[in-house]
Structures are given as C-alpha cells and as structure tokens.
Enzyme design. Structure first.
Site, PDB file in Angstrom:
ATOM      1  CG  ASP A   1     -13.776  -6.646   4.428  1.00  0.00           C
ATOM      2  OD1 ASP A   1     -12.878  -7.123   5.145  1.00  0.00           O
ATOM      3  OD2 ASP A   1     -14.324  -7.288   3.508  1.00  0.00           O
ATOM      4  CD  GLU A   2      -9.700  -7.129   2.025  1.00  0.00           C
ATOM      5  OE1 GLU A   2      -8.578  -7.127   2.581  1.00  0.00           O
ATOM      6  OE2 GLU A   2     -10.156  -8.096   1.396  1.00  0.00           O
TER       7      GLU A   2
ATOM      8  CE  LYS B   1     -11.493 -10.418   5.010  1.00  0.00           C
ATOM      9  NZ  LYS B   1     -10.850  -9.621   3.990  1.00  0.00           N
ATOM     10  CB  THR B   2     -16.226 -12.757   4.313  1.00  0.00           C
ATOM     11  OG1 THR B   2     -14.991 -12.414   3.688  1.00  0.00           O
ATOM     12  CG2 THR B   2     -17.350 -12.064   3.607  1.00  0.00           C
TER      13      THR B   2
ATOM     14  NE  ARG C   1      -5.175 -14.725  -1.435  1.00  0.00           N
ATOM     15  CZ  ARG C   1      -5.906 -14.447  -0.358  1.00  0.00           C
ATOM     16  NH1 ARG C   1      -7.204 -14.422  -0.444  1.00  0.00           N
ATOM     17  NH2 ARG C   1      -5.324 -14.212   0.801  1.00  0.00           N
TER      18      ARG C   1
ATOM     19  CD  GLN D   1      -4.577 -11.419   3.357  1.00  0.00           C
ATOM     20  OE1 GLN D   1      -5.150 -11.469   2.270  1.00  0.00           O
ATOM     21  NE2 GLN D   1      -5.087 -11.972   4.440  1.00  0.00           N
TER      22      GLN D   1
END
Length: 793
Positions: free
Chosen positions: A280-281, A51-52, A660, A311
């Site tokens: 983002d997020e 994603k980043t 994670r 998430q």
DNA sequence: CACGCTCTGCCTGCG
DNA sequence: GCAGAGCGTG
C-alpha cells in the site's frame, strides 16, 4: 464433446457472473484489480478512489478463492443441473453467493501466505479489522499485514542470529541515533560546527536507504574529504550499534535485505511463505524497501502495488517516486489498472485539486473525476495575523456546527508544520471547541517516558550503553560525568559494556572508590530483571517507576511534574493494554511496539473533537470540512523548497491537503506572520493562485480587518508606513526602473558573501530588504542600499 | 555536581 | 520565540 464444451462455457459464465455479483458494490476497474491475483499488478489509485477497499477485498478474495475468477478449469464431474443451480444463485443474497462460490472455487490460499505492507500501524490494524469482518477474526489475524518495519522485525527476530543479532536487540530512535553519532564524531575529533550531526545523520540514513555499506560509502567518497569523514563516522557508528546490540530504523530494512540476500534459510522461508505480496502507499517506498519487495516477490511474482504518484510526499526522507513511475520497467509484464473515480470529494473540490496538481510535470497522466454534485466552492481568506486566522477557524466551526448541524469531528485543520498549531489550539480552547492535536511532542519522545523506557531497555539488554548512560544518574545517584567517563574508558579497554564494568566496579582500581554507588545501580537493574523474568510487563513497568526512585523524584517536584508523573503512569496502562492485545506478551515485544508506533496511530475518529495535524499525518484520512491555514509563500511551499523537484513535492502536499476534504475546503493565509520572533509578510501561496477562479469564493477581507487594505489577486498591494510586502512579480515588472531591483529567484552577487538567490523582497521605509540564500554562507537579510548587490551573469 | 545563563538554530517525519 | 546544548560558577 459438444455437450461438455457448452457446459464449460455455461459454468464459466455463471461463475464469473456470480463473482461480479458478489463484488457489485465495486466499480468495474476495482473488481478487475480484485480478480487479478496472479502476476505483477500496478494499481494507480487516485485520491478517494477506494484504494483500501480494493486492497482488502483483494486479499479476502485471494484467501477464499485464489485465482478462481480467471481460472478456466472446471470442477470434475460437474453436471448441467449444478450449472443451472449456479445460475439461479445469482438472485441469492451475497452471503449465500459467497457460500455457493466456495464450493466451486478452484483455489484458495492460507492467510499466512499473504503479505501486505502498509504505511502505518493504523492502516495495518484497519486492514486486519476489515478482513476480520469478512473472513473472521482467526483467519484475519494470520495474514501478514504490517509496516515494513514490523514485518522486517518479525523476520529479524526469527533469523537475525545469522547477522550476529542476539535476542532482545534494541531499536534506536532518532534521538539515540543522534547521540551516538555525536559521540562518534567526538571520538574521531570532527568539529560539530563544521559538520553538523544532523547532516551526518541524513547522509548515513540516505546511504542506508540506498543499501550502501560504510565500505562502499568510503570507496565512493574518493578524494572528497567531507564524504570520507562521513564514511569514517558511518563505520564507527555501525561498530557502536553492533556493540550495543542495536539497530536504527534504516538498519531494520537494510539488514533484512542483507539477511535475505545472504542467508539461504531466510530467503527459502520467505519465498515459501509469501505467495502473494501487496504494498500500500507504494509511492512512498524508498530504494531499500523496493529491493526488499523485489526479493520477496520474485519467487511467485504475485506482486500488487497500490499508490498514487500525486500523493508522494516523502521524497525528503528518501522515498523514490521512481518506484511507482517506473514500475513497468521493473516488471514489463505488469498489468496496470487506474482507479480514477473519486468517491470522496465534491466535484468542485476535486476540480480544484486537479487544477493544482496539473502544474506538476513528472507524473502519471490521469484525471480523477467525481460523480458527486458540485458542492460548495473553496473559500479563500486572508487574515491580519495568526490570531485572527485562528479565530476565523473557531468562528467558522461554530457557525457551521450550528447551521449545518455538524459534529466537531467533521472538522480537520491541516497545516504544513507543527509550529502552526499553537494559535489555533488557543483559539479553539477559548471558544470551548473540543480538539485534539496529533503530532507535536510525541508521547514516547517525552523525556520522562524515554527515561522509563531506557530502564526497561537496559533490563532487556544490559549492553545498551546509550540507554544505560541515559539513566545511570537519573534520578541523581551521585554518578557524575567524570565517573561515567572513567567507566567508559575501562569498558573500551576491556572490551566490555558499561554495565559489565559497573557491575564489577570493585575490581578496577580506577573506580574502586565509587564501586558501591555503581553496584547499587546494577542491583536495581538486577532486581528488575528478576521481576521481568517472573511477572507481567505492566508489573515490571510499575516496579521500575517505584524501585528506581524515578516516581519518587517526580512526586517530590510536586505540581511542576504532575504531567510527567501522569505520563509515566500512562506507560503502565500502555503495557497492560499491550498484554491484552498480544498472545505472548514479552518485554522485548512491548519495547518494540513502543519504538514502532507513530503519532497518527493514536488517532481515533470516533471521538467527537476537531482534529489538528500536519498534512503529512493526514495522508489516507478524510474529513467533511478541511481548513488549510498558512497558505503562504515561505510556509507552504516552505522556504526550504527551492528547486523544481521540491516545489513539485510541496504541490503534491497541497493536493493531498485538498483531497482530504469531502465537502468543504478553506484556504487561509495571514498578512503579518510572526515567525522565529520576527514579523514576516508572505505572499499568497502559489498553490492558491493555481486554484481555478470559478471554483473559488473570495472572502479575502475578514470582518475585523475590513478597514485595512489587504493583498489580493486583483488589488494593488498596500504600502503601509512601516512595513509592507511588495509582490515579487511587481518588482520584476518594474525591474529596470531606477536603482537595480531584483525579483525572487534572481541570481545575485555580494562582495563578501558571493553568489546567491533572492528568496524574498520586502519594501521597508523606501528601501528594499532582500532575503538572499547564498551558496556558501546561507540565508541573510540585506538592505538594498547597503548591500550593493549585483546581478549575477 | 547542580544550576542558571547564553548561544544557536529552527519543516515536513515512516517506524 | 523557544528549546536544547554548552559553558561557567557557586
């Protein structure tokens, strides 16, 4: 005509091929997201799906090439030779392709026209760093990348005067807010026992997150007494904030929205400036943030949001998962791109995570896949108590460190709540394993640090009564409660701030006697203001510690206050660091920086140490090996989570924890847990049961506890003499046998306490202890033989 | 005005 | 089990 059409075709093909070659480290979906610069775009990015990378590449792409990929126009006077050269360029190294492309790109965008909201400062800094490595330092620093609060503060500092905010306004943190609310409640005369300040805070915060003013709050309350009281507190609280020239965290967003709605010059500026907006997020944005996004993006409608509904873990704080689930309703023409390939975790880990999250109903359907090998199974392990659990972790870290040559920084211990860290810290220390705890007591929330910051705040904004109160007698200056109350009364009567009264104390007969002491204090502030006007911020911090007597006080306390003295001095170096990293360092800037940091911002993955943090803090991070201690009912999911929505949030949290990990996951639980000074026997977490059996390696019995029977999925629960837990399901199954038994989740009625729900059932000495959450009186523990519980129909 | 005792109430936590 | 708040006393 024929000729030029084929030339066009060739050009466009070659151009697209070059762009694709330029981003050939991305997969097709990721590339599509990068190229889609115009219009609304929702990127559903599963855990570890890059994603980043997409976000960074997309912003860099916008700045360099704009919409060139999809733009069908051709540069004027293009010759077939040039197109041939373009084609030939495909074999060039990427940097050169980038060069060639910029010659033919039809558009580019100045970096200051690009806005990107991130979740933490850390994410914003990382983004800027990554942009700097492709675009260069200078261009990257002109991109608007930051948290909602950072961006809003920038707008408020610039345009806030429209709202009546004067320069140097203060940001109130949670503690300041709480104190102010308590004081408002006392003023109105509302009993803190009947209406806990905590509740009021939460209510006001959620009102603000819904962009509701105190007036609207009152209108909605109608005849509801409680809500009317809250509305009254809200009104008074806002009044206090206004007088103190302060904003709380929720205000930062809410007032910015107000500013954008009401002030034409602000909205004009923003519409002109923010041609491209990305978020983002996105799954963790709340209603107010969504409105802000809409207002900002609705000019150009170039809005990209990235997130993963699985998430979303901040519902408890007002995050509206509907924002992401219903994005296509706000923007019916939105393009949706799903990133479902996970590059982080082994397929066993991903399979386990998928299987857990599949139990949630409200989510975008998707199935993440990993192309990585199966890897190791998830290890599930039960320990006798928390000490054993901690030792187990320490032992595994040592073992894997040696056998697999792992660094300490490969390991993360992710827990549900900060209070779980204690035992683990001890065990790691004893085993000489270097480790760091993120969270717990935040540096900027320590008393001594907050005290010094309060001095600095008052220097910056003398009208901040709350901060002034905090330090006017710290260190002791013989300015006691009585005197402060008198000053407060005078301040209220004369419509002045405490500082206004104190600096002119001699003119008020009521406090005339104490004038010298008050004026001494004001002189300290005045001298500091002089330092602030001429010197650097770090100099001011150092002078503050010296001239207020605060440092002296700590020194005189000797050994006990050694840490405090260190923390206070740390603040000097923080200020120096701030000066180095900012072009125009100011006191207000430093204070803002400090109010807006989060503990995760300080996490530095370069250090070789095991890291301990909550799962919430770990969002967005990855580690080779992850330990998840406390996988028990009542801990994770926590005892506070009751309804289906709460449980789904906890499950998402479990999903975040598992995903994670890159290579290995340990799920740990404890048989006997000491919590709030009591022994609890918790059942294994339902999320553990949701792991697919074939991906789990059961290491239930610890070496130390092997002689004692343990709970496990297969085995019958043990009945030890004094204390043991019986599976709630078991009770339910045996339910109708003799005296009435209840299962967890059953509705029961008590003569005195009324209706409630069974939270846990524990066998004890032939009796059963039920923990029942009553609707009216909270949770109580009851012995079955005494309580005479009845099933509620 | 400061200290020490008792009482309460406890998750997660942007910024 | 522990910390922070409130209250009473020296």
């Amino acid at each position: 005509m024929e000729q030029s059409s084929s030339l066009t075709q060739s050009f466009l093909q070659a151009k697209c091929a070059l762009f694709e070659r330029l981003y050939d480290n991305l997969n097709e979906r990721q590339r599509e997201a990068v190229f889609t610069t115009e219009g609304p775009l929702l990127v559903l990015a599963g855990a570890g799906s890059g994603k980043t990378t997409v976000l960074v590449n997309r912003i860099a792409h916008i700045i360099r090439y704009g919409n060139s990929y999809f733009d069908d126009r051709i540069p004027e006077g293009l010759t077939s030779d040039e197109v041939g050269q373009l084609r030939a360029a495909l074999s060039l190294p990427k940097e050169e392709i980038a060069e060639v492309l910029s010659d033919y790109a039809s558009g580019s965008c100045p970096p200051w026209n690009v806005l990107c909201f991130t979740f933490t400062n850390k994410a914003a800094n990382e983004m800027k760093e990554r942009l700097a490595s492709t675009l260069g330092e200078e261009i990257a620093s002109d991109v608007w990348a930051g948290t909602f609060h950072k961006i809003c503060m920038r707008l408020l500092r610039r345009f806030g005067s429209f709202l009546g905010l004067s320069d140097g306004f203060t940001i109130y943190d949670t503690e300041d807010t709480r104190k102010t609310i308590v004081s408002c409640m006392r003023k109105i005369g509302i009993d803190e026992k009947r209406l806990p300040p905590k509740t009021v805070m939460a209510e006001i915060s959620s009102m603000k997150n819904m962009l509701k003013s105190d007036r609207e709050c009152r209108e909605e309350a109608g005849k509801d007494f409680r809500r009317k009281q809250i509305a009254d507190i809200y009104t008074l609280y806002q009044e206090r904030l206004r007088l103190a020239n302060a904003l709380d965290f929720d205000d930062i967003i809410m007032q910015t929205v107000r500013l954008l709605r009401e002030d034409k010059s602000t909205i004009d500026y923003c519409r002109r400036t923010f041609r491209y907006v990305s978020v983002d997020e996105f799954q963790d944005t709340n209603y107010a943030q969504m409105q802000l996004i809409k207002i900002l993006a609705d000019g150009h409608r170039n809005l990209m949001v990235v997130g993963d509904d699985d998430q979303s873990i901040y519902r408890f704080r007002g995050a509206a998962i509907e924002n992401i689930l219903g994005f296509d309703k706000s923007y019916p023409d939105a393009k949706v791109i799903r990133l479902e390939q996970n590059y982080r975790s082994t397929s066993n880990i991903l399979g386990a995570a998928n299987s857990v999250i599949a139990n949630n109903l409200s989510r975008h359907q998707k199935r993440l896949f990993s192309s990585l090998p199966a890897g190791e199974k998830i290890t599930v392990h039960a320990c006798e108590n928390q000490i054993e659990e901690a030792r187990y972790i320490a032992r595994k870290i040592k073992e894997m460190g040696i056998r697999e040559r792992r660094k300490f920084s490969d390991f993360a211990i992710l827990y549900r709540m900060n209070s779980q860290s204690g035992f683990i810290e001890q065990a790691l220390s004893r085993a000489a394993i270097p480790h760091r705890v993120i969270g717990n007591v935040r540096f900027y929330e320590r008393k001594e640090v907050k005290d010094i910051l309060a001095y600095l705040t008052v220097v910056n904004n003398p009208n901040d009564d709350l901060r002034l109160r905090r330090i006017i007698n710290e260190p002791k200056r013989k300015i006691g409660d009585k005197l402060i109350t008198d000053v407060e009364r005078l301040a209220a009567m004369n419509g002045k701030s405490l500082y206004g009264i104190a600096s002119d104390a001699a003119s008020y007969p009521l406090i005339f006697k104490s004038a010298p002491r008050l004026e001494d204090f004001c002189n300290i502030i005045k001298n500091l203001q002089a330092v602030a006007a001429t010197g650097s911020v770090s100099e001011l911090v150092r002078t503050t510690i010296e001239t207020t007597g605060y440092g002296e006080m700590l020194e005189s306390e000797g050994e006990i206050s050694k840490d405090k003295l260190e923390n206070v001095n740390e603040l000097v170096s923080d200020a120096a660091a701030y000066e180095e990293t900012h072009e125009n360092p100011t006191l207000a800037g430093f204070l803002e920086e400090v109010s807006l940091v989060s503990d995760i911002d300080s996490y530095d993955d370069e250090k070789n140490a095991v890291v301990l943090m909550t799962i919430h803090s770990a969002k967005g991070l990855e580690f080779p090996v992850v330990f998840i201690p406390g996988m028990e009912e009542g801990i994770f999911p926590g005892s506070m989570s009751q309804d289906a929505e709460d449980i789904e949030e906890e499950r998402r949290l479990a999903y975040v924890a598992i995903t994670r990990a890159k290579e290995k996951v340990f799920c740990l639980r404890v048989i006997e847990r000491l919590i709030y000074g009591r022994v609890q026997n918790n059942l294994p977490s339902r999320f553990m049961e949701e792991l697919p059996e074939e991906l789990v390696e059961d290491e239930e019995l610890s070496a130390q506890g092997a002689n004692r029977p343990m709970l496990s999925k297969q085995k019958k629960p043990p009945i030890s003499k004094e204390f043991s837990t019986v599976s709630a399901l078991k009770i339910s199954a045996d339910g109708g046998r003799s005296t009435e038994k209840f299962a967890v989740g059953d509705r029961v009625r008590h003569n005195v306490f009324g209706g409630g729900m069974v939270m846990s059932a524990t066998e004890m000495g032939g009796d059963t202890i039920y923990e029942v959450a009553f609707d009216r009186v909270g949770t109580k523990k009851l012995m079955a033989s005494f309580a005479k519980l009845k099933r509620e129909e």
